[in-house]
Scaffold this active site. Structure first.
Site, PDB file in Angstrom:
ATOM      1  N   ASP A 134       0.852  -1.184   0.000  1.00  0.00           N
ATOM      2  CA  ASP A 134       0.000   0.000   0.000  1.00  0.00           C
ATOM      3  C   ASP A 134       0.888   1.234   0.000  1.00  0.00           C
ATOM      4  O   ASP A 134       2.012   1.202   0.511  1.00  0.00           O
ATOM      5  CB  ASP A 134      -0.916   0.009   1.222  1.00  0.00           C
ATOM      6  CG  ASP A 134      -2.018  -1.022   1.146  1.00  0.00           C
ATOM      7  OD1 ASP A 134      -2.372  -1.430   0.025  1.00  0.00           O
ATOM      8  OD2 ASP A 134      -2.544  -1.407   2.204  1.00  0.00           O
ATOM      9  N   ASP A 138      -6.931  -1.160  -4.744  1.00  0.00           N
ATOM     10  CA  ASP A 138      -8.049  -0.863  -3.842  1.00  0.00           C
ATOM     11  C   ASP A 138      -8.992   0.157  -4.464  1.00  0.00           C
ATOM     12  O   ASP A 138     -10.211   0.044  -4.348  1.00  0.00           O
ATOM     13  CB  ASP A 138      -7.529  -0.329  -2.506  1.00  0.00           C
ATOM     14  CG  ASP A 138      -6.655  -1.324  -1.759  1.00  0.00           C
ATOM     15  OD1 ASP A 138      -6.807  -2.539  -1.977  1.00  0.00           O
ATOM     16  OD2 ASP A 138      -5.803  -0.871  -0.960  1.00  0.00           O
TER      17      ASP A 138
END
Length: 159
Positions: free
Chosen positions: A117, A133
């Protein structure tokens, strides 16, 4: 439209993997970088994180469960998209985005044991997330819009 959806999914997966490559090679060594800033107000930055869970680090450490769940969701969405070849283009692109995001994070989870991330919303305290995402969330929102507002109208017009 199915072929176009597959191409869209492949491009989204490639974009995600390229950004994650950048995150590992350029961002990980420094940990964080500014991205969007207005004066003294930080809006969005980059922050390298290895997430062993799902959204908001839920199910942290449940790698096998997340691999199985993601795989089942990808298969179910793929079957739903392929089952009727006359699906509306909006639905097909939305489904392609969700599938691409799932596959892109699945690649990380299987290959690395975690998901990379890097997007950090700095204007308020929010989870750190990645391009995959974004694909899943925006694709899912578009699917809900399609199902709630468009599906019946499309069915009535075609049938």
């Amino acid at each position: 439209m199915l072929v176009i959806s597959i191409i869209i999914a492949a491009v989204l997966i490639a974009v995600d993997q390229c950004i994650k490559y950048w995150a590992v090679t350029d961002l990980m060594p420094v940990g964080t970088k500014d991205f969007i800033k207005f004066g003294n107000v930080d809006i969005l930055g980059f922050h390298y994180v290895e997430n062993t869970g799902a959204a908001f680090s839920s199910f942290s450490g449940a790698r096998v469960f997340l691999i199985v769940l993601t795989s089942l969701m990808i298969i179910a969405l793929s079957v739903w998209a392929v089952r009727d070849k006359n699906k509306h283009p909006f639905m097909m692109v939305s489904t392609a985005a969700v599938i691409a995001g799932g596959v892109a994070n699945l690649i990380d989870r299987v290959r690395l044991g975690y998901v990379i991330d890097y997007f950090e919303v700095r204007i308020f305290n929010f989870a750190i997330f990645n391009f995959a995402d974004v694909c899943v969330v925006l694709g899912a929102i578009c699917l809900v819009v399609y199902i709630v507002f468009m599906d019946k109208k499309v069915s009535e017009r075609n049938g």
